[in-house]
Design a protein around this motif. Sequence first.
Motif, PDB file in Angstrom:
ATOM      1  N   GLY A  10       0.762  -1.202   0.075  1.00  0.00           N
ATOM      2  CA  GLY A  10      -0.100  -0.061  -0.131  1.00  0.00           C
ATOM      3  C   GLY A  10       0.858   1.207  -0.010  1.00  0.00           C
ATOM      4  O   GLY A  10       0.218   2.459   0.007  1.00  0.00           O
ATOM      5  N   LYS A  11       2.119   1.137  -0.236  1.00  0.00           N
ATOM      6  CA  LYS A  11       3.011   2.241  -0.076  1.00  0.00           C
ATOM      7  C   LYS A  11       3.364   3.143  -1.274  1.00  0.00           C
ATOM      8  O   LYS A  11       2.900   2.188  -2.301  1.00  0.00           O
ATOM      9  CB  LYS A  11       4.293   2.033   0.680  1.00  0.00           C
ATOM     10  N   LYS A  12       3.510   4.142  -1.465  1.00  0.00           N
ATOM     11  CA  LYS A  12       3.749   5.111  -2.672  1.00  0.00           C
ATOM     12  C   LYS A  12       5.254   4.577  -3.095  1.00  0.00           C
ATOM     13  O   LYS A  12       5.938   4.303  -2.292  1.00  0.00           O
ATOM     14  CB  LYS A  12       3.794   6.666  -2.504  1.00  0.00           C
ATOM     15  N   VAL A  13       5.378   4.643  -4.351  1.00  0.00           N
ATOM     16  CA  VAL A  13       6.692   4.432  -4.837  1.00  0.00           C
ATOM     17  C   VAL A  13       7.987   5.140  -4.429  1.00  0.00           C
ATOM     18  O   VAL A  13       8.899   4.665  -3.789  1.00  0.00           O
ATOM     19  CB  VAL A  13       6.921   4.655  -6.314  1.00  0.00           C
ATOM     20  N   GLU A  14       7.752   6.481  -3.802  1.00  0.00           N
ATOM     21  CA  GLU A  14       8.576   7.228  -3.392  1.00  0.00           C
ATOM     22  C   GLU A  14       8.963   6.853  -1.951  1.00  0.00           C
ATOM     23  O   GLU A  14       9.854   6.909  -1.272  1.00  0.00           O
ATOM     24  CB  GLU A  14       8.196   8.690  -3.215  1.00  0.00           C
ATOM     25  N   GLU A  15       7.617   6.390  -1.325  1.00  0.00           N
ATOM     26  CA  GLU A  15       7.885   6.012   0.230  1.00  0.00           C
ATOM     27  C   GLU A  15       8.838   4.489   0.172  1.00  0.00           C
ATOM     28  O   GLU A  15       9.474   4.366   1.115  1.00  0.00           O
ATOM     29  CB  GLU A  15       6.424   5.582   0.812  1.00  0.00           C
ATOM     30  N   ILE A  16       8.486   3.802  -0.857  1.00  0.00           N
ATOM     31  CA  ILE A  16       9.162   2.483  -0.575  1.00  0.00           C
ATOM     32  C   ILE A  16      10.731   3.120  -0.764  1.00  0.00           C
ATOM     33  O   ILE A  16      11.515   2.262  -0.164  1.00  0.00           O
ATOM     34  CB  ILE A  16       8.935   1.695  -1.820  1.00  0.00           C
ATOM     35  N   ARG A  17      10.966   3.853  -1.971  1.00  0.00           N
ATOM     36  CA  ARG A  17      12.345   4.240  -2.117  1.00  0.00           C
ATOM     37  C   ARG A  17      13.199   4.896  -0.656  1.00  0.00           C
ATOM     38  O   ARG A  17      14.272   4.398  -0.484  1.00  0.00           O
ATOM     39  CB  ARG A  17      12.452   5.116  -3.262  1.00  0.00           C
ATOM     40  N   GLU A  18      12.343   5.755   0.000  1.00  0.00           N
ATOM     41  CA  GLU A  18      12.800   6.212   1.105  1.00  0.00           C
ATOM     42  C   GLU A  18      13.041   5.186   2.248  1.00  0.00           C
ATOM     43  O   GLU A  18      14.251   5.044   2.777  1.00  0.00           O
ATOM     44  CB  GLU A  18      11.821   7.278   1.749  1.00  0.00           C
ATOM     45  N   LYS A  54       2.274   5.096 -16.684  1.00  0.00           N
ATOM     46  CA  LYS A  54       1.266   5.355 -17.584  1.00  0.00           C
ATOM     47  C   LYS A  54       0.427   3.978 -18.064  1.00  0.00           C
ATOM     48  O   LYS A  54      -0.675   3.907 -17.908  1.00  0.00           O
ATOM     49  CB  LYS A  54       1.697   6.121 -18.979  1.00  0.00           C
ATOM     50  N   LYS A  55       1.392   3.158 -18.333  1.00  0.00           N
ATOM     51  CA  LYS A  55       0.566   1.806 -18.616  1.00  0.00           C
ATOM     52  C   LYS A  55      -0.072   1.072 -17.571  1.00  0.00           C
ATOM     53  O   LYS A  55      -0.995   0.383 -17.916  1.00  0.00           O
ATOM     54  CB  LYS A  55       2.050   0.946 -18.731  1.00  0.00           C
ATOM     55  N   ASN A  56       0.242   1.458 -16.346  1.00  0.00           N
ATOM     56  CA  ASN A  56      -0.507   0.870 -14.835  1.00  0.00           C
ATOM     57  C   ASN A  56      -1.296   1.927 -14.375  1.00  0.00           C
ATOM     58  O   ASN A  56      -1.241   1.724 -13.088  1.00  0.00           O
ATOM     59  CB  ASN A  56       0.337   0.003 -14.324  1.00  0.00           C
ATOM     60  N   SER A  57      -1.757   2.829 -15.088  1.00  0.00           N
ATOM     61  CA  SER A  57      -2.283   4.049 -14.216  1.00  0.00           C
ATOM     62  C   SER A  57      -3.182   3.596 -13.163  1.00  0.00           C
ATOM     63  O   SER A  57      -3.270   4.366 -11.935  1.00  0.00           O
ATOM     64  CB  SER A  57      -2.882   5.109 -15.035  1.00  0.00           C
ATOM     65  N   TRP A  58      -3.788   2.222 -13.344  1.00  0.00           N
ATOM     66  CA  TRP A  58      -4.987   1.851 -12.373  1.00  0.00           C
ATOM     67  C   TRP A  58      -4.247   1.521 -10.803  1.00  0.00           C
ATOM     68  O   TRP A  58      -4.968   1.609  -9.860  1.00  0.00           O
ATOM     69  CB  TRP A  58      -5.532   0.668 -12.766  1.00  0.00           C
ATOM     70  N   ALA A  59      -3.035   1.220 -11.114  1.00  0.00           N
ATOM     71  CA  ALA A  59      -2.237   1.024  -9.788  1.00  0.00           C
ATOM     72  C   ALA A  59      -1.820   2.227  -8.931  1.00  0.00           C
ATOM     73  O   ALA A  59      -1.342   1.869  -8.012  1.00  0.00           O
ATOM     74  CB  ALA A  59      -1.048   0.099 -10.180  1.00  0.00           C
ATOM     75  N   PHE A  60      -1.906   3.263  -9.552  1.00  0.00           N
ATOM     76  CA  PHE A  60      -1.386   4.579  -8.899  1.00  0.00           C
ATOM     77  C   PHE A  60      -2.346   5.233  -8.183  1.00  0.00           C
ATOM     78  O   PHE A  60      -2.129   6.532  -7.987  1.00  0.00           O
ATOM     79  CB  PHE A  60      -0.322   5.122  -9.650  1.00  0.00           C
ATOM     80  N   LEU A  97       2.263  -9.822  -1.602  1.00  0.00           N
ATOM     81  CA  LEU A  97       1.546  -8.649  -1.788  1.00  0.00           C
ATOM     82  C   LEU A  97       0.128  -8.402  -2.862  1.00  0.00           C
ATOM     83  O   LEU A  97       0.200  -9.312  -3.531  1.00  0.00           O
ATOM     84  CB  LEU A  97       2.524  -7.553  -2.302  1.00  0.00           C
ATOM     85  N   ASP A  98      -0.358  -7.596  -2.629  1.00  0.00           N
ATOM     86  CA  ASP A  98      -1.594  -7.350  -3.682  1.00  0.00           C
ATOM     87  C   ASP A  98      -0.983  -7.080  -5.173  1.00  0.00           C
ATOM     88  O   ASP A  98       0.318  -6.504  -4.942  1.00  0.00           O
ATOM     89  CB  ASP A  98      -2.771  -6.479  -3.184  1.00  0.00           C
ATOM     90  N   ILE A  99      -1.759  -7.096  -6.140  1.00  0.00           N
ATOM     91  CA  ILE A  99      -1.183  -6.789  -7.403  1.00  0.00           C
ATOM     92  C   ILE A  99      -0.796  -5.349  -7.489  1.00  0.00           C
ATOM     93  O   ILE A  99       0.073  -4.826  -8.068  1.00  0.00           O
ATOM     94  CB  ILE A  99      -2.128  -7.295  -8.582  1.00  0.00           C
ATOM     95  N   LYS A 100      -1.645  -4.425  -6.870  1.00  0.00           N
ATOM     96  CA  LYS A 100      -1.204  -3.043  -7.037  1.00  0.00           C
ATOM     97  C   LYS A 100       0.300  -2.682  -6.514  1.00  0.00           C
ATOM     98  O   LYS A 100       0.656  -1.859  -6.870  1.00  0.00           O
ATOM     99  CB  LYS A 100      -2.502  -2.137  -6.451  1.00  0.00           C
ATOM    100  N   SER A 101       0.464  -3.226  -5.313  1.00  0.00           N
ATOM    101  CA  SER A 101       1.523  -2.947  -4.500  1.00  0.00           C
ATOM    102  C   SER A 101       2.639  -3.549  -5.285  1.00  0.00           C
ATOM    103  O   SER A 101       3.961  -3.030  -5.381  1.00  0.00           O
ATOM    104  CB  SER A 101       1.743  -3.561  -3.174  1.00  0.00           C
ATOM    105  N   ILE A 102       2.384  -4.798  -6.122  1.00  0.00           N
ATOM    106  CA  ILE A 102       3.753  -5.090  -6.821  1.00  0.00           C
ATOM    107  C   ILE A 102       3.979  -4.626  -8.094  1.00  0.00           C
ATOM    108  O   ILE A 102       5.252  -3.866  -8.291  1.00  0.00           O
ATOM    109  CB  ILE A 102       3.107  -6.633  -7.475  1.00  0.00           C
ATOM    110  N   ILE A 103       2.828  -3.639  -8.653  1.00  0.00           N
ATOM    111  CA  ILE A 103       3.149  -2.770  -9.882  1.00  0.00           C
ATOM    112  C   ILE A 103       3.896  -1.644  -9.275  1.00  0.00           C
ATOM    113  O   ILE A 103       4.744  -1.129  -9.963  1.00  0.00           O
ATOM    114  CB  ILE A 103       1.818  -2.402 -10.487  1.00  0.00           C
ATOM    115  N   ARG A 104       3.559  -1.013  -8.130  1.00  0.00           N
ATOM    116  CA  ARG A 104       4.229  -0.064  -7.557  1.00  0.00           C
ATOM    117  C   ARG A 104       5.551  -0.442  -7.289  1.00  0.00           C
ATOM    118  O   ARG A 104       6.527   0.318  -7.542  1.00  0.00           O
ATOM    119  CB  ARG A 104       3.512   0.383  -6.438  1.00  0.00           C
TER     120      ARG A 104
END
Lengths: 163, 312
Positions: free
Chosen positions: A130-138, A156-162, B19-26
């Motif tokens: 459930g974390k954002k990309v930036e949070e994971i990096r940090e 862009k390809k996976n905008s639904w995941a963001f 993880l759920d698929i969303k977290s994997i994509i992130r």
Amino acid sequence: MSSSSTTTTTTRLLMLKASDGVTFEVEEAVATKLGAINNMVEEEGSEDLICLPNVNGKFLGMVLEWCKKHANNNTNSDKGNDEVNKWWDKEFVMDLDQNTLYHLLMAADYLSGTELVDLLTEKVASMIRGKKVEEIRETFKIKSDFLPGQEEEIRKKNSWAFE
Amino acid sequence: MTCFFDIPDKIIVEILLRLDIKSIIRFKCVSKSSKSLIGHDPRLKRKVPYIMFGKRQEDDPRPCPHEKLFSYGHFSNFRMPVLRRLPLVESGSDSLIVEGSDNGVLCLSEFRTSIVYLWNPTTRELKKLPSPNCPNTQFRFGFGYDSLTNDFKVIMISSPFGIIVNPTPMGMYKLRLLRCCEWICPLALIGLLVAFNLNTEIFKLMESPQQHITRDSEQSIGKLSEYLSSMTRRTPGLIEIWVMKEYGISDSWIKQVKVDLTKCSINSPPDIKLSPFQSFSLQWSSFLHPYKDFYPIAFGNNGYVLICSDSY
């Protein structure tokens, strides 16, 4: 599998020697919670000293501490022990820093401690879930090494995941 | 200090599988190595909701306004249904019927027009398929994944014998099907099943386990363990499960179990033995009501059977 301290069942002791020479004396029932050690005991039989050149004393100690708790709790065959184990697992992973997590996971994997691997991978997963990309990096001190535009393309390809 | 993700790939995969698929994509967006790892591990690629279905209404001319969809992830069990709404299409979601699902993709048809959509609820991608150009025709649908062409196929059968095979341009869902490569359409009224081999595109007729299924009995066909199975509701609350022991041999249909759901207590669901194939126990999910009528819905690939009550 009922045994308690008052009965005279002799528990065999094993010596485990870590890479830095530190040795641990453990009951066989505790050490064999680790698949690798279980295999060695079954194959080699009488050998009492087991050398583990890939794990150092600090982390082997922690792995064995975990095994001991679980072995003890499992001998008192009660449903309540699941709860105790869960509670204790939670305590065990709560304050682990990433360096320790890394080495513990490596040790648990090397020693085939499946349950412990499960516990630790779940702990890491909870740091990503459930974390954002930036949070994971940090969290994990990772620097993005994408070329300009590459990351945007995945987003862009996976905008639904963001969302 | 070393970066945590210097840890061997196989351990990272173990972490990501939780993880759920969303977290994997992130996570894929974090760095080049995380991207390539996820791109290469088939277990991660396959991690999409797996068994999906909605209620079918084959003879009811009035589509249900609150059509709901149940979907189940790989690792979750039937106690934890994930409900999702059907996607919006031009004529509105209310008229969509779930015709089938495979590998995380649903085949939907529009009630009036028979326009077919393929929908991936996880990525929310929706594809409208080329129209069959047969207005006012009632179709029965079959849907499945063809491992040879790495693509989905939709089979539309109109009454009585017109047949269209419609391979679909769906390159982006390249997922592997586990084993079954035949998709079965029930033609319950004449007591026959039509099997269609997705690889060879050859049809085959097989006898239904019960020759005299009445019009109001509901039948659901699926795969239970590795066997072609049929689940039938004969009278309210009475469900029979049949298994075809030798695929294609009509004589090998065996009645596995008969459950009278109206007599089951919600507090102590019965254990049912499906020997020699397997045993399983009935679990009540929150959407199952006692003392109502039940309809067979679907077989899960983990050996579960889903039965829905008429309150839905």
